[in-house]
Motif scaffolding. Structure first.
Motif, short mmCIF file in Angstrom:
data_model
loop_
_atom_site.label_atom_id
_atom_site.label_comp_id
_atom_site.label_asym_id
_atom_site.label_seq_id
_atom_site.Cartn_x
_atom_site.Cartn_y
_atom_site.Cartn_z
N GLY A 192 27.29 40.24 39.44
CA GLY A 192 28.31 39.65 38.57
C GLY A 192 29.40 38.88 39.27
O GLY A 192 30.29 38.34 38.61
N SER A 193 29.35 38.83 40.59
CA SER A 193 30.44 38.16 41.32
C SER A 193 30.46 36.66 41.07
O SER A 193 31.52 36.04 40.95
N VAL A 194 29.27 36.05 40.98
CA VAL A 194 29.20 34.60 40.78
C VAL A 194 29.74 34.23 39.40
O VAL A 194 30.54 33.30 39.25
N ASP A 195 29.33 34.98 38.37
CA ASP A 195 29.82 34.68 37.01
C ASP A 195 31.32 34.91 36.91
O ASP A 195 32.04 34.15 36.23
N ALA A 196 31.81 35.96 37.58
CA ALA A 196 33.24 36.26 37.53
C ALA A 196 34.07 35.21 38.25
O ALA A 196 35.28 35.09 38.00
N ALA A 197 33.44 34.45 39.16
CA ALA A 197 34.16 33.46 39.96
C ALA A 197 34.22 32.10 39.29
O ALA A 197 34.67 31.13 39.89
#
Length: 987
Positions: A192-197
């Motif tokens: 989920g880090s990419v979507d959260a960024a």
């Protein structure tokens, strides 16, 4: 231990020790300042130092995770800027309008922003890419390599390099691999880090207020500080920001103030496509280029936009705001919303540990003014602080001027002689009453209201902030005066109290020299409106001024500034017969040159102080001299003594104000020099002028930093001001057109605009004829015209055309080619609107005339031969000449066609043969020398002596105009008055 080795590369000094280098960068940066920067880094990073000079600057803005805007650290009010990209790096891109961020784009930008914004940096260009304006640089903050920091924390990728890999690039690759292994920044692969960024951006409210519920936002946050990041500064008091944490992009107007406008393009007709504001930081747009416009679109677009230049101090106010809040964290307290759903708020930024109010800072530094309409939304205490700050700023600058319009009255208009507009009846009398009563006297001003008025008359479009100006209206009271018979000695009390003196507006109305405006119920008006109405009733009953049934007084004033120099010379005897004459200073043209009205002869003249010269326009201290003269003599009664008139129609003589020679005032202030080329015996008070100049030299006037501050006795040390023996200006020129009377047009060979405009014109594809009715060229318009000789398209000015609208494609227009100087008649089908891709810069053809010569015009004897002779020597083959400017004649005014506009009197030198065309014309007998004057400057005498021998040769050989013997001119200049004996410096 490795031995120490000293390495010097330009101004970059390196001390090499083992594997490290201690660098001392010393010199003058691109910003003009001296600097010394010490930093320690690996040996391999010191080797590229010879690529370019290390420069010092301050980070003004951060556009993305790899791009900075760096400004120089000069003493200039607005320093130069560079947009630089961190060398070898590529950061994620922020979203454009309606788009989406690349993953981690905002976090990457935030890391670089917090690291660099407002910091002093040292940088150097490592490489550039052709056709790309930005430079790729290494940037250091102290000893920290910014590029290495960004890669170490994982906020940028390292680009692949084609060809040889440098040590710097190898180090970046090592740091990138280290960040990848640690999962930092872009390399974070947690679920989920990419979507959260990726930011979830709501629709922008800039350009489309419907995307924001402004009233709802105000109701929810009234008086509460909102966190924001400033993305763009439109002008000193208008910001575009991201409201955090929702990232709502909005425009905020700073409450209680208004800064000068930055100007813009205004639409006059319906546009082809609407102007979409940019969301890019600080107005930089990277939008994809649109397809080329069709010919029809170019025709429509050519008359669509009008450029409105920034207001005075607009750029300075914007820069002041930028260096404090651009790309900074700020807190915004919403105060209100206007009728266009614009947010009005107070803006606070951090300055050390304490927050500062942007509005207060702008007003205290004189970059904004207090405005009631938005201040009324603020609390009383905040309004009081802004008002007090504005008053204090005005007190700190007592010499500041302010234009005041008298409230609630209207006077007859004076007209404009340059537009052939005559003064309305009683207009001169109204101005003269104000001038005689107010100039030099103490008054009290009470400002009452302000109005926005459009800049252009007749505009039907609604006035915006850039195409309008604000006029301040108030009441002016004369404090030191006697009783006025038209104004009651005891004025009635009003709601605002007793009048402090005679109300000037009431005095004008009582004399019948104006009328009272009938305001609508909701309009603001003078606080003394009832008194004005009573005065108007008395003037009407007494049939005074404009209320009288008698014919108004008439006066015909001859404006010698707009006529030929010959007509000015005809007035010389009338201005000399009474020696001293009374005049009124209407305008200060320069420190030593004025526009005067002479009542006895009912004429306006250009008048220059004899023997006294101030610095020229744009030279140091020029503005100081003009300011001094405006304070001392503007619209004052003066006395003049006219001695002679020069070739441009300017009268020379002496001017006294209150029995004080104005030349002495300038010389004592160190703002002028005494012309040594003039005869001292013809100047009244000559010995007093010399004493004043010597006094200024001895004092050096260091406290005021004027032109004698570097004076050394026995030496003439220039401080940038005008010298008695000034270096003459020269330029390389190519002759493009020859006229009669020794006049011709040239292009500056080294002017880069010439090649640029020629390329722009060559790239055009103009095949479609204009649509009749869609394009109506008028006199003075700049258009594209097809030259009949080679069918090429060139920029041209319409000189004459058919009356009314164009009826046929065969309608005739006379056009003047502003880049070449020739003029011809073309048909409507050979004209096009000026294409937007073609520069709108002033014409490249400069009108010149051979200096020191009298060349017959085409209508005079030998005029045709003279023009042919000049053409043969200048246009027979492509040739470059050196043009030496001997004198400038600005009496021609604006360019209105061939042979008009500013004129340069030049010596034209053929560098191949090392001979001047001036001498060639004399030698061929097609020109003769000007008549010598009694008081010639030495350099002019030398040039005339040099040319005399060529004229003597033609006279001896009976060439050209000398074939029938000596000739005399019928239009020689008036002989100068003979010198008079003086006693103690006076006539």
């Amino acid at each position: 231990m490795s031995p120490l080795v000293y390495v010097t590369v330009g101004r970059y000094y390196v001390l090499q020790c083992s594997n490290y280098v201690l660098g001392c960068n010393s010199g003058v940066s691109f910003d003009g300042g001296f600097y010394v920067s010490l930093f320690c880094r690996s040996l391999v990073m010191a080797q590229p130092a010879a690529k370019s000079q290390w420069l010092r600057g301050k980070v003004k803005a951060v556009l993305s995770g790899d791009t900075l805007v760096i400004m120089g650290m000069t003493k200039a009010e607005i320093p130069p800027e560079k947009t630089v990209v961190l060398a070898h790096l590529s950061a994620p891109r922020l979203a454009r309008r309606g788009g989406q961020d690349d993953p981690f784009a905002w976090d990457s930008r935030e890391f670089l922003r917090k690291l660099c914004i407002g910091k002093d940096v040292v940088f150097r260009t490592e490489y550039t890419i052709p056709n790309f304006s930005r430079e790729f640089c290494s940037v250091f903050i102290g000893t920290t390599n910014v590029g290495n920091e960004v890669v170490t924390h994982g906020w940028a990728k390292v680009k692949e390099v084609k060809g040889e890999v440098t040590p710097e690039h190898t180090e970046l690759l090592r740091l990138e691999e280290q960040a990848r292994q640690q999962g930092l920044g872009l390399w974070d692969r947690s679920p989920g880090s990419v979507d959260a960024a990726i930011r979830n951006l709501p629709p922008s409210a800039v350009g489309d207020p419907s995307n924001l519920d402004a009233m709802g936002l105000l109701a929810a946050n009234k008086g509460k500080p909102l966190e924001a990041v400033v993305e763009q500064v439109r002008d000193g008091s208008s910001l575009r920001v991201y409201l955090l944490p929702e990232f709502q992009f909005v425009q905020v107007f700073v409450a209680g103030i208004q800064a000068p406008s930055m100007g813009r393009k205004t639409t006059q007709e319906s546009t082809i496509a609407s102007d979409i504001p940019s969301d890019e930081p600080n107005g930089d747009s990277n939008a994809e280029p649109r397809g080329p416009l069709t010919s029809a679109q170019r025709i429509a677009a050519s008359s669509t936009f009008n450029e409105v230049s920034p207001d005075a101090f607009g750029r300075e106010a914007k820069h002041f705001t930028e260096i404090r809040v651009l790309n900074r964290d700020v807190r915004i307290v919403l105060e209100g919303v206007d009728k266009f759903s614009n947010l009005i708020g107070s803006v606070y930024y951090a300055d050390g540990e304490s927050p500062k109010d942007l509005a207060l800072e702008l007003i205290e530094n004189g970059y904004a003014k207090y405005v009631e309409w938005s201040a009324s939304m603020m609390e009383e205490e905040a309004r009081r602080k802004l008002k007090a700050a504005e008053l204090q700023a005005k007190k700190d600058n007592p010499a500041a001027e302010r234009r005041v319009n008298l409230s609630s009255i209207r006077c007859p208009k004076l007209g404009n002689p340059r537009r052939d507009e005559k003064p309305a009846p009683y207009a001169r009398e109204a101005r003269e009453l104000l001038r005689t009563r107010l100039i030099g006297n103490q008054v009290q001003v009470s400002m009452e209201y302000s109005r926005k008025v459009p800049l252009a008359d007749g505009s039907t479009a609604p006035a915006g902030p850039a195409d309008s100006r604000v006029m301040g209206f108030g009441s002016v009271f004369l404090l030191s005066q006697g009783k006025e018979k038209d104004v009651p000695s005891t004025t009635p009390s009003t709601a605002v109290g007793q009048q402090p003196g005679v109300n000037v507006a009431e005095l004008i109305i009582a004399r019948g020299l104006g009328t009272v405006i009938r305001h609508r119920d909701f309009e603001e008006r003078s606080n003394y409106y009832d008194n004005l109405l009573a005065a108007e009733s008395r003037a009407t009953a007494g049939r005074k001024g404009i209320h009288s049934a008698k014919d108004p007084p008439s006066m015909h004033v001859t404006d010698l500034l707009t006529t030929s120099a010959k007509k000015a010379k005809d007035f010389l005897p009338f201005l000399q017969r009474n020696r001293r004459m009374t005049a009124v200073v209407e305008y200060v043209l320069s420190g030593h040159r004025f526009k005067l009205f002479v009542p006895k002869e009912t004429c306006s003249i250009a008048f220059s102080l004899s023997g006294v010269r101030c610095p020229g326009r744009d030279e140091p201290y020029s503005n100081d001299a003009i300011s001094l003269m405006r304070r001392k003599i503007m619209q004052r009664d003066v006395e003049i003594e006219v001695e002679t008139v020069d070739r441009t129609g300017t009268f020379l003589g002496t001017l006294w104000e209150s029995k004080t020679n104005v030349g002495i005032i300038l010389l004592e202030a160190g703002l002028a020099r005494l012309q040594t080329g003039f005869g001292a015996d013809r100047i009244p008070d000559a010995h007093l002028l010399a004493q004043a100049e010597q006094s200024a030299k001895k004092q050096k006037l260091k406290a005021r930093a004027l032109i004698w501050e570097n004076y050394v006795e026995g030496e003439e040390v220039s401080n940038g001001a005008t010298n008695d023996k000034k270096q003459k200006e020269e330029f390389k020129a190519a002759v493009t057109e020859v006229l009669g009377g020794g006049k011709f047009y040239v292009q500056a060979v080294e002017d880069q605009k010439v090649a640029s405009i020629q390329q722009q014109l060559a790239s055009l594809n103009l095949k479609e004829a204009p649509v009749i009715g869609a394009f109506n060229p008028k006199k003075g318009d700049i258009v594209l015209a097809q030259f009949s000789a080679d069918n090429s398209w060139n920029r041209a000015m319409v000189v004459t055309g058919p009356r009314g609208a164009v009826q046929s494609a065969k309608d005739k227009f006379e056009v003047f080619y502003i880049d070449y100087g020739n003029q011809e008649t073309v048909t409507y089908s050979q004209l096009r609107p000026l294409d937007p891709s073609v520069s709108s810069a002033p014409g490249l053809a400069q009108l010149c005339q051979l200096a020191y010569l009298k060349v017959p015009t085409l209508e005079e004897d030998y005029g045709q031969e003279a023009a042919m002779y000049l053409s043969e020597n200048t246009l027979s083959e492509p040739k470059t000449f050196k043009a030496v400017i001997e004198e400038r004649d600005t009496s021609g005014g604006k360019v209105k066609g061939q042979g008009t506009g500013n004129l340069l009197l030049v010596t034209l030198i053929d560098e191949e043969s090392d001979t001047s065309i001036n001498a060639v014309m004399l030698k061929g007998g097609v020109a003769r020398l000007e008549k010598r004057r009694r008081w010639e400057p030495k350099d002019r005498q030398q040039m005339l002596d040099e040319l005399e021998k060529y004229q003597a040769e033609a006279r001896t050989k009976r060439l050209g105009m000398w074939e029938y013997g000596d000739i005399e001119s019928d239009d020689d200049e008036n002989p100068l008055p003979s010198a008079k004996k003086t006693g103690a410096g006076k006539r």
